[in-house]
Design an enzyme around this catalytic site. Structure first.
Site, mmCIF file in Angstrom:
data_model
loop_
_atom_site.group_PDB
_atom_site.id
_atom_site.type_symbol
_atom_site.label_atom_id
_atom_site.label_comp_id
_atom_site.label_asym_id
_atom_site.label_seq_id
_atom_site.Cartn_x
_atom_site.Cartn_y
_atom_site.Cartn_z
ATOM 1 C CB SER A 101 -0.945 0.006 1.202
ATOM 2 O OG SER A 101 -0.211 -0.005 2.405
ATOM 3 C CG HIS A 102 1.424 5.411 -2.286
ATOM 4 N ND1 HIS A 102 1.448 6.635 -1.661
ATOM 5 C CD2 HIS A 102 2.331 5.490 -3.296
ATOM 6 C CE1 HIS A 102 2.323 7.416 -2.261
ATOM 7 N NE2 HIS A 102 2.865 6.748 -3.255
ATOM 8 N N PRO A 103 1.588 5.229 1.242
ATOM 9 C CG PRO A 103 3.546 6.425 1.703
ATOM 10 C CD PRO A 103 3.031 5.247 0.923
ATOM 11 C CB SER A 104 0.693 9.995 -0.037
ATOM 12 O OG SER A 104 1.753 10.208 0.869
#
Length: 497
Positions: free
Chosen positions: A297-300
């Site tokens: 997953s992507h933090p942003s």
């Protein structure tokens, strides 16, 4: 466009646009019509390669793919350590040949090179390296800082005999700082390395040391951010330092065009890993936000991660609100974009867990193949999670001819591949400069990742056997006669393959 690609483009432009271009006496001819379209953009550049294992050999292989002549210096006794890093092996093509076969590891990063076996502990071997450095454009080495200086092969010594030499050092931590003397990899020093017992046909071949790239990843923060949220830290699959060194060399060749002087280039595994933190590092430096492992997953950005289907997994992303609406419409969850929790990306990041649970429940109702068909032409990022068999059978890999079969002197036919960059401007010489036109013609260079319209990189040479080109290089480049070559061999300074 990244540094390596941009540097290569500018280098080719300078080469075409001036008669005084000074990469080397061999690099650009006054008669532009003599430059073959079959040559790579670095044709005429000579690289002296004193590296081994992965980062350095990968860097010099990329230069070789672009047309540079790469002379790989190897220990006469056992050569590059990775020659023995198997299985898997490329079995010898002659059944009666019982010698050790070449490892798949070595073959992966050593095409387009000539192997010259030199004992650099021998004074005659040191003198030979100096002779080659005098006639080279670039030298790349990955010894522990100071080791080659002790042998008389450091930058200060070699730059005196060749002021235009670009001397590139790839080290664990760089030449300064409290960790400078810690080895990223050194065949003579085992600090920071792991011993590995290598066998072939149930016989111990050697006990060698593996490069502690994993240690660099651990110290530089990469392992801390890699892995599942509740799992252990894991290493990044492949090394990246060779790409940084490759780009730095390309930029240094351009700098030499302007100054007619070479320079020392320092590239460390540790600093390369720190630099690769990019946005994750910026989140900490700018916002004080400590990173955590987040799996895929992507933090942003939400959603942007691997999700399960009924039979496997796939990667799906929505980089903006429009893409999120398209995704929801395609998979039958049209109401989600109207939910206050998910209207904007900021909302979705704050309510990540709720949204991902809803999406996963829906995606589990059908197979990956079903969803790939549903999302085709949707204009959003998505992809199956392919294994290597599926990757190399991928229609795009086949269409772009990313795998090439070459003939190896010991193993017979082997398959090689590499990273790909496509540059496709058509070139017209106008008032001494290159004009980019709309006429695009791509020369397909099988197995080579860099594609040009006016130059054709190629796999010209298979990975060499140990010392295969010693006599050829000493004779053709250094103009040593057979008597001198035989004398060096008898003294133990070289090995003639």
């Amino acid at each position: 466009m990244n540094l390596s690609v941009r540097s290569t483009t500018l280098l080719a432009r300078y080469c075409l646009s001036t008669r005084s271009f000074s990469i080397a006496p061999r690099s650009c001819r006054n008669d532009l019509s003599s430059v073959s379209s079959e040559s790579g953009p670095l044709s005429g550049v000579r690289v002296l390669d004193l590296t081994r294992v992965l980062a350095g050999p990968y860097c010099t292989m990329l230069l070789g793919d672009l047309g540079a002549e790469v002379i790989k210096i190897e220990n006469p006794q056992y050569g590059d350590d990775t020659r023995t890093w198997g299985p898997p092996w490329a079995e010898n093509k002659v059944p009666t040949d019982k010698s050790q076969p070449e490892s798949a590891y070595f073959l992966s990063v050593n095409r387009n090179k000539k192997s010259v076996a030199v004992n650099i502990k021998n004074p005659s071997g040191v003198a030979l390296i100096c002779d080659l450095a005098r006639r080279s454009d670039v030298l790349v080495e990955n010894y522990i800082p100071g080791k080659l200086d002790e042998m008389g092969l450091g930058y200060e010594e070699l730059s005196r005999i060749n002021p235009r030499l670009i001397y590139t050092s790839i080290t664990g931590y760089g030449p300064q700082g409290p960790y400078a003397q810690r080895a990223g990899y050194d065949v003579m020093i085992e600090v920071g390395t792991v011993q590995r017992i290598l066998t072939f046909s149930n016989h111990i071949l050697a006990i060698v040391t593996e490069p502690s790239i994993i240690v660099r990843q651990a110290e530089a923060g990469l392992m801390h951010i890699t892995g599942e949220k509740d799992g252990r830290p894991v290493k990044v699959g492949v090394a990246i330092t060779g790409l940084y060194a490759h780009g730095a060399i390309m930029a240094s060749l351009l700098h030499r065009h302007a100054t007619n002087r070479g320079q020392k280039v320092d590239c460390s595994l540790f600093e390369s890993q720190v630099a690769s933190l990019v946005n994750i590092g910026s989140n900490y430096l700018i916002g004080g936000q400590e990173a955590t492992r987040m799996g895929t997953s992507h933090p942003s950005i939400v959603p942007y991660q691997v999700m399960p289907s009924s039979n496997s997994h796939m990667m799906i992303g929505a980089g903006n609100d429009r893409q999120f609406r398209i995704l929801c419409h395609r998979i039958g969850l049209e109401h989600l974009p109207e939910d206050a929790r998910f209207k904007t990306n900021t909302d979705r990041v704050q309510h990540r867990d709720e949204l991902i649970a809803l999406l996963e429940n829906r995606l589990k109702e059908h197979t990956t193949e079903h969803w790939l068909g549903v999302l085709e032409d949707a204009g959003i990022p998505f992809a199956p999670i392919n294994n290597l068999e599926q990757t190399f059978k991928h229609p795009q890999v086949l269409a772009r001819r990313m795998v090439q079969e070459v003939e190896h002197p010991k193993a017979g036919k082997i398959k090689l591949t590499g990273m790909r960059i496509a540059l496709r401007p058509s070139c017209n010489l106008t008032h001494g400069c290159v004009t980019l036109t709309s006429q695009l013609e791509l020369k397909i260079a099988a197995g080579i990742p860099v594609k040009y319209s006016a130059a054709k990189p190629s796999i010209r040479l298979p990975p060499p056997t140990l010392g295969q080109h010693t006599r050829e290089v000493l004779s053709d480049i250094l103009e040593y006669d057979d008597h001198k070559i035989d004398k060096l061999a008898s003294e133990g300074a070289i090995r003639v393959g």
